[in-house]
Design a protein around this motif. Sequence first.
Motif, PDB file in Angstrom:
ATOM      1  N   LEU A 257      -4.479  -2.387 -15.814  1.00  0.00           N
ATOM      2  CA  LEU A 257      -3.417  -3.371 -16.087  1.00  0.00           C
ATOM      3  C   LEU A 257      -2.749  -3.866 -14.817  1.00  0.00           C
ATOM      4  CD1 LEU A 257      -1.627  -1.940 -19.242  1.00  0.00           C
ATOM      5  CD2 LEU A 257      -2.736  -4.179 -19.034  1.00  0.00           C
ATOM      6  N   ARG A 258      -2.588  -2.947 -13.866  1.00  0.00           N
ATOM      7  CA  ARG A 258      -1.906  -3.314 -12.612  1.00  0.00           C
ATOM      8  C   ARG A 258      -2.903  -3.648 -11.509  1.00  0.00           C
ATOM      9  NH1 ARG A 258       3.250  -2.537 -12.611  1.00  0.00           N
ATOM     10  NH2 ARG A 258       3.363  -2.377 -10.349  1.00  0.00           N
ATOM     11  N   ASN A 259      -4.184  -3.499 -11.816  1.00  0.00           N
ATOM     12  CA  ASN A 259      -5.257  -3.772 -10.851  1.00  0.00           C
ATOM     13  C   ASN A 259      -5.020  -3.016  -9.536  1.00  0.00           C
ATOM     14  OD1 ASN A 259      -7.673  -4.878 -10.126  1.00  0.00           O
ATOM     15  ND2 ASN A 259      -6.828  -6.833  -9.441  1.00  0.00           N
ATOM     16  N   THR A 260      -4.671  -1.737  -9.689  1.00  0.00           N
ATOM     17  CA  THR A 260      -4.396  -0.913  -8.502  1.00  0.00           C
ATOM     18  C   THR A 260      -5.707  -0.464  -7.868  1.00  0.00           C
ATOM     19  OG1 THR A 260      -2.415  -0.082  -9.602  1.00  0.00           O
ATOM     20  CG2 THR A 260      -3.210   1.174  -7.704  1.00  0.00           C
ATOM     21  N   LYS A 261      -5.809  -0.669  -6.567  1.00  0.00           N
ATOM     22  CA  LYS A 261      -6.995  -0.168  -5.854  1.00  0.00           C
ATOM     23  C   LYS A 261      -6.723   1.283  -5.474  1.00  0.00           C
ATOM     24  CE  LYS A 261      -7.000  -3.617  -2.735  1.00  0.00           C
ATOM     25  NZ  LYS A 261      -6.323  -4.777  -3.321  1.00  0.00           N
ATOM     26  N   VAL A 262      -7.661   2.176  -5.775  1.00  0.00           N
ATOM     27  CA  VAL A 262      -7.518   3.582  -5.383  1.00  0.00           C
ATOM     28  C   VAL A 262      -8.499   3.837  -4.246  1.00  0.00           C
ATOM     29  CG1 VAL A 262      -7.619   5.979  -6.142  1.00  0.00           C
ATOM     30  CG2 VAL A 262      -6.945   4.182  -7.750  1.00  0.00           C
ATOM     31  N   ILE A 263      -7.972   4.256  -3.110  1.00  0.00           N
ATOM     32  CA  ILE A 263      -8.811   4.422  -1.926  1.00  0.00           C
ATOM     33  C   ILE A 263      -8.732   5.872  -1.430  1.00  0.00           C
ATOM     34  CG2 ILE A 263      -9.280   3.559   0.417  1.00  0.00           C
ATOM     35  CD1 ILE A 263      -7.688   1.020  -0.326  1.00  0.00           C
TER      36      ILE A 263
ATOM     37  N   ALA B 282       0.856  -1.198   0.000  1.00  0.00           N
ATOM     38  CA  ALA B 282       0.000   0.000   0.000  1.00  0.00           C
ATOM     39  C   ALA B 282       0.882   1.233   0.000  1.00  0.00           C
ATOM     40  CB  ALA B 282      -0.915   0.021   1.220  1.00  0.00           C
ATOM     41  N   VAL B 283       0.409   2.261  -0.705  1.00  0.00           N
ATOM     42  CA  VAL B 283       1.122   3.542  -0.782  1.00  0.00           C
ATOM     43  C   VAL B 283       0.146   4.634  -0.360  1.00  0.00           C
ATOM     44  CG1 VAL B 283       2.434   5.092  -2.277  1.00  0.00           C
ATOM     45  CG2 VAL B 283       2.406   2.630  -2.752  1.00  0.00           C
ATOM     46  N   PHE B 284       0.623   5.564   0.476  1.00  0.00           N
ATOM     47  CA  PHE B 284      -0.231   6.635   0.990  1.00  0.00           C
ATOM     48  C   PHE B 284       0.232   7.964   0.395  1.00  0.00           C
ATOM     49  CE2 PHE B 284      -2.393   4.130   4.225  1.00  0.00           C
ATOM     50  CZ  PHE B 284      -1.543   3.029   4.314  1.00  0.00           C
ATOM     51  N   GLU B 285      -0.643   8.618  -0.349  1.00  0.00           N
ATOM     52  CA  GLU B 285      -0.321   9.949  -0.874  1.00  0.00           C
ATOM     53  C   GLU B 285      -0.761  10.944   0.190  1.00  0.00           C
ATOM     54  OE1 GLU B 285      -0.076  13.664  -2.528  1.00  0.00           O
ATOM     55  OE2 GLU B 285      -1.948  12.868  -1.796  1.00  0.00           O
ATOM     56  N   ALA B 286       0.205  11.576   0.849  1.00  0.00           N
ATOM     57  CA  ALA B 286      -0.128  12.457   1.973  1.00  0.00           C
ATOM     58  C   ALA B 286       0.383  13.875   1.746  1.00  0.00           C
ATOM     59  CB  ALA B 286       0.450  11.885   3.273  1.00  0.00           C
ATOM     60  N   ALA B 287       0.594  14.236   0.498  1.00  0.00           N
ATOM     61  CA  ALA B 287       1.085  15.582   0.193  1.00  0.00           C
ATOM     62  C   ALA B 287       0.000  16.436  -0.454  1.00  0.00           C
ATOM     63  CB  ALA B 287       2.299  15.508  -0.726  1.00  0.00           C
ATOM     64  N   GLY B 288      -0.899  15.791  -1.198  1.00  0.00           N
ATOM     65  CA  GLY B 288      -1.984  16.549  -1.831  1.00  0.00           C
ATOM     66  C   GLY B 288      -1.534  17.340  -3.044  1.00  0.00           C
ATOM     67  N   ASN B 289      -0.600  16.801  -3.833  1.00  0.00           N
ATOM     68  CA  ASN B 289      -0.255  17.471  -5.090  1.00  0.00           C
ATOM     69  C   ASN B 289       0.058  16.447  -6.180  1.00  0.00           C
ATOM     70  OD1 ASN B 289       2.658  16.849  -5.031  1.00  0.00           O
ATOM     71  ND2 ASN B 289       2.720  18.296  -3.315  1.00  0.00           N
ATOM     72  N   GLU B 290       0.083  16.948  -7.424  1.00  0.00           N
ATOM     73  CA  GLU B 290       0.217  16.034  -8.568  1.00  0.00           C
ATOM     74  C   GLU B 290       1.538  15.268  -8.615  1.00  0.00           C
ATOM     75  OE1 GLU B 290      -2.551  18.478 -11.517  1.00  0.00           O
ATOM     76  OE2 GLU B 290      -1.013  17.346 -12.592  1.00  0.00           O
ATOM     77  N   PRO B 291       2.686  15.934  -8.396  1.00  0.00           N
ATOM     78  CA  PRO B 291       3.945  15.164  -8.424  1.00  0.00           C
ATOM     79  C   PRO B 291       3.952  14.037  -7.379  1.00  0.00           C
ATOM     80  CG  PRO B 291       4.393  17.523  -8.470  1.00  0.00           C
ATOM     81  CD  PRO B 291       2.926  17.376  -8.219  1.00  0.00           C
ATOM     82  N   ALA B 292       3.406  14.317  -6.204  1.00  0.00           N
ATOM     83  CA  ALA B 292       3.374  13.283  -5.155  1.00  0.00           C
ATOM     84  C   ALA B 292       2.459  12.131  -5.563  1.00  0.00           C
ATOM     85  CB  ALA B 292       2.913  13.889  -3.829  1.00  0.00           C
TER      86      ALA B 292
ATOM     87  N   GLY C  52      -1.959  -3.958  -5.624  1.00  0.00           N
ATOM     88  CA  GLY C  52      -1.740  -3.153  -4.424  1.00  0.00           C
ATOM     89  C   GLY C  52      -2.689  -1.965  -4.382  1.00  0.00           C
ATOM     90  N   ALA C  53      -2.501  -1.121  -3.372  1.00  0.00           N
ATOM     91  CA  ALA C  53      -3.431  -0.007  -3.161  1.00  0.00           C
ATOM     92  C   ALA C  53      -2.687   1.319  -3.102  1.00  0.00           C
ATOM     93  CB  ALA C  53      -4.197  -0.209  -1.855  1.00  0.00           C
ATOM     94  N   VAL C  54      -3.349   2.357  -3.625  1.00  0.00           N
ATOM     95  CA  VAL C  54      -2.881   3.729  -3.390  1.00  0.00           C
ATOM     96  C   VAL C  54      -3.982   4.439  -2.607  1.00  0.00           C
ATOM     97  CG1 VAL C  54      -2.287   5.946  -4.436  1.00  0.00           C
ATOM     98  CG2 VAL C  54      -1.397   3.827  -5.417  1.00  0.00           C
ATOM     99  N   VAL C  55      -3.624   4.910  -1.441  1.00  0.00           N
ATOM    100  CA  VAL C  55      -4.591   5.572  -0.563  1.00  0.00           C
ATOM    101  C   VAL C  55      -4.369   7.078  -0.686  1.00  0.00           C
ATOM    102  CG1 VAL C  55      -5.486   5.697   1.797  1.00  0.00           C
ATOM    103  CG2 VAL C  55      -4.370   3.593   1.002  1.00  0.00           C
ATOM    104  N   LEU C  56      -5.413   7.798  -1.075  1.00  0.00           N
ATOM    105  CA  LEU C  56      -5.289   9.252  -1.259  1.00  0.00           C
ATOM    106  C   LEU C  56      -5.717   9.948   0.024  1.00  0.00           C
ATOM    107  CD1 LEU C  56      -6.786   9.507  -4.875  1.00  0.00           C
ATOM    108  CD2 LEU C  56      -4.374   9.319  -4.198  1.00  0.00           C
ATOM    109  N   VAL C  57      -4.738  10.425   0.782  1.00  0.00           N
ATOM    110  CA  VAL C  57      -5.008  11.034   2.089  1.00  0.00           C
ATOM    111  C   VAL C  57      -4.831  12.543   2.028  1.00  0.00           C
ATOM    112  CG1 VAL C  57      -4.596  10.775   4.559  1.00  0.00           C
ATOM    113  CG2 VAL C  57      -3.763   9.022   3.007  1.00  0.00           C
ATOM    114  N   GLY C  58      -3.894  13.010   1.179  1.00  0.00           N
ATOM    115  CA  GLY C  58      -3.637  14.442   1.080  1.00  0.00           C
ATOM    116  C   GLY C  58      -4.873  15.156   0.565  1.00  0.00           C
TER     117      GLY C  58
END
Length: 348
Positions: free
Chosen positions: A284-290, A240-250, A262-268
Amino acid sequence: MLAVTSQGPELISVEDVPKPGLEVNTDAIVRITTSALCGTDMHVYHHKIPNVPAGWIVGHEFCGVVEDIGDAVTGFKPGDRVVSSMYVACGRCPACVAGDHRRCKDFQMFGMGAAFGNLPGGQAEYVRVPLADMTLRAIPQDLSDESTIFTGDILATAFTALRQSGIVEGDTIAIVGAGPVGELLAMCAPIFGAGQVYVIDIVPERLESVKKFGATTIDPREQDPRKLIKEQTGGLMCDAVFEAAGNEPAMKTAFSLPRPNGAVVLVGMLVNEHFPLTAGDLWLRNTKVIPVLGAPYSHRDELLKLIAAGKIDAAQIITDRIPLSGAAEAYAAFDRKELQKAIFEVGS
Ligand SMILES: [Zn+2]
Ligand SMILES: [Zn+2]
């Protein structure tokens, strides 16, 4: 009373305004002792939130002492120390009962203007708290404001994100963005069994401060996060990966790091950012976006217990303690990323 108000884009002032009073019998008036400056306040500062009039009282993370209560308030009495949730919900409607308090018919968020229910905020000497029995929680006697204040917002947000990510014992995670929420994610990750924890940021002080939680830090200007994590995990990448910056590059970095399935959790707090990849990339990668919105009502009692048991010490993330009169400078310094997590010591 003194209050921190928004006066226009990048304009914050501290002014003398009328003290609030009880409006309905489920209200409480709280004399604020500690109030925090949150990344979300920056969206008000930059006028990204619609319908915030000049003179609007900002702030939604606060602790204080109950000063007055309406006739229908049964859980608190004047003199009780309390911590507030960042928003109001009834606790009884179908949405609340389902744990989805953000959909409550009575939803109002403190300090965010008309679009969020028109409820003045908590960076002030006093605040009116609707539905006080639900909105407030008692601070256990031997706990401080500083250790409990974040249960109403950012600590609950980090905890919600870890829970919703579905990680299990031994999982590898990455946190993109080592601001206050990123730090709390790193602090709480072991509670959810995370094994290897990577934290990615470009601010050296932020990376330094998450090392105490056992995280492996990566500055993407020095090392390619994907390449390094690929090497270190033997190609397995992150569960799992947590995006905790709230911007596009992150976000772009975050989506480069999960394993297949795997999962990408959008927290920012993402407001106007565009999605950095195609539907095909996800498929293709079956990524879960949460996407995660903090759920304080579902987690604050558990968090208060973990804090009392010494399992979480959220006060560690506080870097600056400022009197309310210094709010205008504090907003500007936070915007320049010179502050990490500031609290206002109200009445000091
Ligand atoms: Zn906040
Ligand atoms: Zn409700």
